[in-house]
Design a protein around this motif. Structure first.
Motif, PDB file in Angstrom:
ATOM      1  N   TYR A  18     -50.341  15.158  22.502  1.00 36.11           N
ATOM      2  CA  TYR A  18     -50.864  16.087  21.497  1.00 36.11           C
ATOM      3  C   TYR A  18     -49.708  16.657  20.672  1.00 36.11           C
ATOM      4  CZ  TYR A  18     -53.265  20.093  19.443  1.00 36.11           C
ATOM      5  OH  TYR A  18     -53.781  21.014  18.551  1.00 36.11           O
ATOM      6  N   SER A  19     -48.643  17.067  21.351  1.00 37.50           N
ATOM      7  CA  SER A  19     -47.458  17.593  20.661  1.00 37.50           C
ATOM      8  C   SER A  19     -46.838  16.533  19.755  1.00 37.50           C
ATOM      9  CB  SER A  19     -46.422  18.076  21.689  1.00 37.50           C
ATOM     10  OG  SER A  19     -45.196  18.392  21.063  1.00 37.50           O
ATOM     11  N   ALA A  20     -46.760  15.307  20.257  1.00 38.71           N
ATOM     12  CA  ALA A  20     -46.187  14.218  19.452  1.00 38.71           C
ATOM     13  C   ALA A  20     -46.990  14.022  18.171  1.00 38.71           C
ATOM     14  CB  ALA A  20     -46.152  12.925  20.274  1.00 38.71           C
ATOM     15  N   CYS A  21     -48.298  14.010  18.302  1.00 39.66           N
ATOM     16  CA  CYS A  21     -49.153  13.843  17.115  1.00 39.66           C
ATOM     17  C   CYS A  21     -48.948  14.994  16.131  1.00 39.66           C
ATOM     18  CB  CYS A  21     -50.621  13.759  17.537  1.00 39.66           C
ATOM     19  SG  CYS A  21     -51.057  12.255  18.423  1.00 39.66           S
ATOM     20  N   GLY A  47     -53.447   7.252   7.857  1.00 40.18           N
ATOM     21  CA  GLY A  47     -52.743   7.435   9.123  1.00 40.18           C
ATOM     22  C   GLY A  47     -52.774   8.877   9.578  1.00 40.18           C
ATOM     23  N   ASN A  48     -52.572   9.798   8.646  1.00 42.76           N
ATOM     24  CA  ASN A  48     -52.619  11.216   9.012  1.00 42.76           C
ATOM     25  C   ASN A  48     -54.024  11.629   9.428  1.00 42.76           C
ATOM     26  OD1 ASN A  48     -50.320  12.697   9.299  1.00 42.76           O
ATOM     27  ND2 ASN A  48     -50.254  13.448   7.214  1.00 42.76           N
ATOM     28  N   GLU A  49     -55.029  11.067   8.780  1.00 43.04           N
ATOM     29  CA  GLU A  49     -56.411  11.364   9.185  1.00 43.04           C
ATOM     30  C   GLU A  49     -56.652  10.859  10.603  1.00 43.04           C
ATOM     31  OE1 GLU A  49     -58.634   9.555   6.011  1.00 43.04           O
ATOM     32  OE2 GLU A  49     -58.159  11.180   4.610  1.00 43.04           O
ATOM     33  N   ALA A 114     -46.745   6.557  19.765  1.00 38.90           N
ATOM     34  CA  ALA A 114     -48.117   6.986  20.062  1.00 38.90           C
ATOM     35  C   ALA A 114     -48.865   5.902  20.841  1.00 38.90           C
ATOM     36  CB  ALA A 114     -48.853   7.344  18.778  1.00 38.90           C
ATOM     37  N   ILE A 115     -48.672   4.638  20.470  1.00 35.54           N
ATOM     38  CA  ILE A 115     -49.328   3.540  21.186  1.00 35.54           C
ATOM     39  C   ILE A 115     -48.913   3.551  22.655  1.00 35.54           C
ATOM     40  CG2 ILE A 115     -49.385   1.013  21.425  1.00 35.54           C
ATOM     41  CD1 ILE A 115     -49.302   0.913  18.294  1.00 35.54           C
ATOM     42  N   ALA A 116     -47.622   3.725  22.906  1.00 33.48           N
ATOM     43  CA  ALA A 116     -47.146   3.793  24.292  1.00 33.48           C
ATOM     44  C   ALA A 116     -47.783   4.966  25.026  1.00 33.48           C
ATOM     45  CB  ALA A 116     -45.629   3.907  24.319  1.00 33.48           C
ATOM     46  N   GLY A 117     -47.843   6.110  24.377  1.00 34.72           N
ATOM     47  CA  GLY A 117     -48.436   7.293  25.005  1.00 34.72           C
ATOM     48  C   GLY A 117     -49.908   7.113  25.309  1.00 34.72           C
ATOM     49  N   TYR A 118     -50.662   6.607  24.331  1.00 37.13           N
ATOM     50  CA  TYR A 118     -52.096   6.377  24.562  1.00 37.13           C
ATOM     51  C   TYR A 118     -52.311   5.347  25.665  1.00 37.13           C
ATOM     52  CZ  TYR A 118     -53.789   9.101  20.557  1.00 37.13           C
ATOM     53  OH  TYR A 118     -54.106  10.115  19.683  1.00 37.13           O
ATOM     54  N   ASP A 139     -60.466   4.321  22.398  1.00 39.34           N
ATOM     55  CA  ASP A 139     -60.755   4.384  20.961  1.00 39.34           C
ATOM     56  C   ASP A 139     -59.522   4.848  20.187  1.00 39.34           C
ATOM     57  OD1 ASP A 139     -62.622   4.369  18.637  1.00 39.34           O
ATOM     58  OD2 ASP A 139     -62.216   6.529  18.684  1.00 39.34           O
ATOM     59  N   CYS A 140     -58.851   5.867  20.686  1.00 42.53           N
ATOM     60  CA  CYS A 140     -57.626   6.355  20.029  1.00 42.53           C
ATOM     61  C   CYS A 140     -56.564   5.261  19.989  1.00 42.53           C
ATOM     62  CB  CYS A 140     -57.077   7.579  20.757  1.00 42.53           C
ATOM     63  SG  CYS A 140     -58.065   9.079  20.603  1.00 42.53           S
ATOM     64  N   LEU A 141     -56.387   4.564  21.096  1.00 41.70           N
ATOM     65  CA  LEU A 141     -55.392   3.502  21.176  1.00 41.70           C
ATOM     66  C   LEU A 141     -55.727   2.381  20.195  1.00 41.70           C
ATOM     67  CD1 LEU A 141     -52.934   2.145  22.477  1.00 41.70           C
ATOM     68  CD2 LEU A 141     -54.460   1.342  24.316  1.00 41.70           C
ATOM     69  N   GLU A 142     -56.972   1.966  20.152  1.00 38.21           N
ATOM     70  CA  GLU A 142     -57.370   0.879  19.254  1.00 38.21           C
ATOM     71  C   GLU A 142     -57.204   1.270  17.793  1.00 38.21           C
ATOM     72  OE1 GLU A 142     -61.293  -0.286  20.525  1.00 38.21           O
ATOM     73  OE2 GLU A 142     -60.524  -1.098  22.427  1.00 38.21           O
ATOM     74  N   ARG A 143     -57.565   2.496  17.440  1.00 39.90           N
ATOM     75  CA  ARG A 143     -57.400   2.937  16.053  1.00 39.90           C
ATOM     76  C   ARG A 143     -55.924   3.015  15.676  1.00 39.90           C
ATOM     77  NH1 ARG A 143     -58.952   7.913  15.442  1.00 39.90           N
ATOM     78  NH2 ARG A 143     -59.829   8.320  17.477  1.00 39.90           N
ATOM     79  N   THR A 144     -55.088   3.451  16.615  1.00 37.44           N
ATOM     80  CA  THR A 144     -53.653   3.532  16.345  1.00 37.44           C
ATOM     81  C   THR A 144     -53.069   2.138  16.175  1.00 37.44           C
ATOM     82  OG1 THR A 144     -53.563   5.591  17.611  1.00 37.44           O
ATOM     83  CG2 THR A 144     -51.465   4.504  17.161  1.00 37.44           C
ATOM     84  N   ARG A 145     -53.470   1.211  17.021  1.00 35.31           N
ATOM     85  CA  ARG A 145     -53.011  -0.185  16.884  1.00 35.31           C
ATOM     86  C   ARG A 145     -53.471  -0.785  15.557  1.00 35.31           C
ATOM     87  NH1 ARG A 145     -54.490  -2.299  22.893  1.00 35.31           N
ATOM     88  NH2 ARG A 145     -52.532  -1.754  23.919  1.00 35.31           N
ATOM     89  N   ASP A 146     -54.717  -0.509  15.181  1.00 35.93           N
ATOM     90  CA  ASP A 146     -55.231  -1.026  13.908  1.00 35.93           C
ATOM     91  C   ASP A 146     -54.412  -0.496  12.736  1.00 35.93           C
ATOM     92  OD1 ASP A 146     -57.211  -2.456  15.221  1.00 35.93           O
ATOM     93  OD2 ASP A 146     -58.811  -1.005  14.763  1.00 35.93           O
ATOM     94  N   GLY A 147     -54.060   0.786  12.773  1.00 34.97           N
ATOM     95  CA  GLY A 147     -53.234   1.369  11.714  1.00 34.97           C
ATOM     96  C   GLY A 147     -51.865   0.726  11.653  1.00 34.97           C
ATOM     97  N   ASP A 148     -51.297   0.422  12.811  1.00 34.63           N
ATOM     98  CA  ASP A 148     -50.004  -0.249  12.869  1.00 34.63           C
ATOM     99  C   ASP A 148     -50.093  -1.651  12.258  1.00 34.63           C
ATOM    100  OD1 ASP A 148     -47.212  -0.525  13.830  1.00 34.63           O
ATOM    101  OD2 ASP A 148     -48.109  -1.990  15.198  1.00 34.63           O
TER     102      ASP A 148
END
Length: 166
Positions: A18-21, A47-49, A114-118, A139-148
Motif C-alpha cells: 500500500y505504501s509503495a503504491c 497506470g495511476n488509475e 509492484a508485480i513482485a509485491g502482489y 486481479d490486482c496482479l493481472e491488471r499490473t502485469r497488463d499495464g506493464d
C-alpha cells in the motif's frame, strides 16, 4: 508488529505494498506530464488509475483484517521513486523521445516492484486459505502485469524507434 506467523508477514506486506503504491503515484503523475508521446501520457494516466484501484483493494483487505493500511513505509519504493525522478525527470535530455524512453524505463521499474509485491502477498493469501483475498490480489496482479505489457508495446512500437532516430 512482531512477525511470528505467515499471517503476520502477509499483513505487513499488504501495508508495505500500500505504501509503495501511494509513493509511486506522484512520480507517475510527473512522468505523465513530462511525456511527449500522447499514447505514453495516456498510459501513465491509466497506470495511476490502476495504482489507485490497487490501493483501494489493499486498504480494503487490511481493514477486513483489522489493520490500518498506512502502518508501513516502503523504503524500496522510496528508492525507486528517487531514481525515477533522477533519471526520467531531472536528467537533461536533448531529445524528447529519449526522455519518453527513460520514462518508460522508470515506470516499468516501479511496476515490476509492484508485480513482485502482489505476487508475494497472493502466494501468502493462497497458503493461508484466504480465497477472497486471493481473488482480489490476483486481479490486482493481472491488471499490473497488463499495464506493464502495454508499456512495453508503447516502447517497442513507437517510443524506442523515435528515440533511436533522434
Amino acid at each position: 508488529m512482531s512477525m511470528n506467523t505467515l499471517k503476520d508477514l502477509y499483513l505487513d506486506q499488504l501495508k508495505d505494498l500500500y505504501s509503495a503504491c501511494k509513493q509511486s503515484m506522484p512520480v507517475v503523475t510527473e512522468m505523465g506530464r513530462a511525456a511527449t508521446s500522447r499514447e505514453l501520457a495516456e498510459a501513465l494516466i491509466a497506470g495511476n488509475e490502476g495504482i489507485a484501484r490497487g490501493m483501494e483493494a489493499l486498504a480494503g483487505l487490511c481493514n477486513q483484517h483489522g489493520e490500518d493500511p498506512t502502518g508501513e513505509h516502503c523504503k524500496g519504493m522510496e528508492g525507486l521513486v528517487t531514481e525515477a525522478r533522477k533519471h526520467a525527470l531531472q536528467a537533461e535530455f536533448g531529445n524528447a523521445d529519449v526522455r519518453d524512453a527513460a520514462i518508460i524505463t522508470q515506470y516499468q521499474r516501479l511496476t515490476h516492484y509492484a508485480i513482485a509485491g502482489y505476487g508475494c502477498v497472493l502466494s501468502f493469501a493462497n497458503r493461508l486459505g484466504l480465497d477472497g483475498d486471493g481473488a482480489v490480489l490476483r486481479d490486482c496482479l493481472e491488471r499490473t502485469r497488463d499495464g506493464d505489457l502495454h508499456m512495453t508495446r508503447i516502447a517497442e512500437t513507437e517510443v524506442n524507434d523515435a528515440a533511436a532516430q533522434g
